[in-house]
Design a protein around this motif. Structure first.
Motif, PDB file in Angstrom:
ATOM      1  N   GLY A 190       3.929   5.244  10.931  1.00 41.40           N
ATOM      2  CA  GLY A 190       5.041   6.177  10.732  1.00 41.40           C
ATOM      3  C   GLY A 190       5.586   6.110   9.307  1.00 41.40           C
ATOM      4  N   ILE A 191       4.686   5.884   8.337  1.00 39.90           N
ATOM      5  CA  ILE A 191       5.105   5.868   6.936  1.00 39.90           C
ATOM      6  C   ILE A 191       4.260   6.861   6.150  1.00 39.90           C
ATOM      7  N   SER A 192       4.693   7.114   4.927  1.00 37.27           N
ATOM      8  CA  SER A 192       3.957   8.059   4.098  1.00 37.27           C
ATOM      9  C   SER A 192       2.716   7.373   3.506  1.00 37.27           C
ATOM     10  N   ARG A 193       1.649   8.130   3.335  1.00 32.96           N
ATOM     11  CA  ARG A 193       0.399   7.598   2.773  1.00 32.96           C
ATOM     12  C   ARG A 193       0.648   7.031   1.375  1.00 32.96           C
ATOM     13  N   SER A 194       1.651   7.579   0.671  1.00 32.68           N
ATOM     14  CA  SER A 194       1.945   7.114  -0.693  1.00 32.68           C
ATOM     15  C   SER A 194       2.533   5.699  -0.714  1.00 32.68           C
ATOM     16  N   GLN A 195       2.919   5.193   0.447  1.00 34.85           N
ATOM     17  CA  GLN A 195       3.451   3.819   0.520  1.00 34.85           C
ATOM     18  C   GLN A 195       2.336   2.798   0.707  1.00 34.85           C
ATOM     19  N   MET A 196       1.096   3.269   0.604  1.00 35.71           N
ATOM     20  CA  MET A 196      -0.055   2.386   0.811  1.00 35.71           C
ATOM     21  C   MET A 196      -0.948   2.368  -0.415  1.00 35.71           C
ATOM     22  N   VAL A 197      -1.566   1.207  -0.644  1.00 36.12           N
ATOM     23  CA  VAL A 197      -2.572   1.075  -1.698  1.00 36.12           C
ATOM     24  C   VAL A 197      -3.820   0.473  -1.052  1.00 36.12           C
ATOM     25  N   VAL A 198      -4.949   1.155  -1.209  1.00 42.69           N
ATOM     26  CA  VAL A 198      -6.217   0.650  -0.686  1.00 42.69           C
ATOM     27  C   VAL A 198      -6.731  -0.399  -1.678  1.00 42.69           C
ATOM     28  N   THR A 199      -6.977  -1.631  -1.195  1.00 38.60           N
ATOM     29  CA  THR A 199      -7.377  -2.710  -2.098  1.00 38.60           C
ATOM     30  C   THR A 199      -8.630  -3.442  -1.616  1.00 38.60           C
TER      31      THR A 199
END
Length: 194
Positions: free
Chosen positions: A165-174
């Motif tokens: 339930g968060i925005s994709r922009s709050q994630m970083v693929v690492t």
């Protein structure tokens, strides 16, 4: 201005809330399940091979470890969930993590690590809900991206964002193996601390 990551040095480990040092600098905390690759990601961020101890056995981080990175404290919290330790030890970790977050500290950013290969686990959901409810600034680092294809990375990131339930922009693929997302994560850390 950039953080000089190469200056990173181990500052101390603390096993109880009472032992934690007084906060005097910005703090970036790292939280996630025991087998999510926290130490590996920290080492990659800091450009070091083994500053944070990496273990093939999940749950080796039993204390809160502090690293001084150019005047900013990187705080490595014990992993939760999977580790094969006694119930009393798991409880001590829970008290330690909870006690850390209840203190008056400079919570500039919490990096919540989540394995990109799996759907949202209950413990991850609870952690994110806790961060949101208490207004902690956070970013989700999706780890182990090198284990899935490029196209799968993006679709899985979107699916996880929806599940949390968060925005994709709050994630970083690492990936600490391939170095994916490390510069982006550093940028987020610098924005929150400098």
């Amino acid at each position: 201005m950039a953080i000089k990551y190469e200056t990173a040095r181990y500052s101390g480990a603390y096993g109880t809330v009472e032992q934690l040092p007084d906060p005097t600098t910005p703090e970036v905390s790292f939280v996630g399940r025991s087998n999510v690759g926290k130490s590996s990601l920290l080492n990659k961020l800091l450009g070091r091979k083994s500053l944070a101890r990496v273990s093939s056995q999940p749950g080796k981080t039993a204390n809160i470890n502090f690293f001084d990175v150019d005047g900013i404290m990187f705080v490595d919290l014990p992993g939760y969930g999977f580790a094969r330790v006694s119930r009393s030890e798991k409880q001590r970790w829970a008290d330690l993590i909870g006690g850390y977050f209840q203190q008056e500290r400079s919570f500039n950013l919490v990096v919540a690590l989540v394995d990109i290969r799996h759907d949202v686990q209950r413990s991850d959901r609870e952690t994110l809900a806790f961060l949101q409810e208490n207004g902690f600034p956070f970013v989700v680092a999706l780890t182990k991206a090198d284990k899935v294809s490029r196209s799968k990375q993006e679709s899985q990131a979107s699916a996880l964002a929806k599940q949390f339930g968060i925005s994709r922009s709050q994630m970083v693929v690492t990936s600490s193996e391939a170095g994916t997302g490390i510069q982006e994560l550093r940028r987020r850390i610098e924005e929150s601390c400098l």
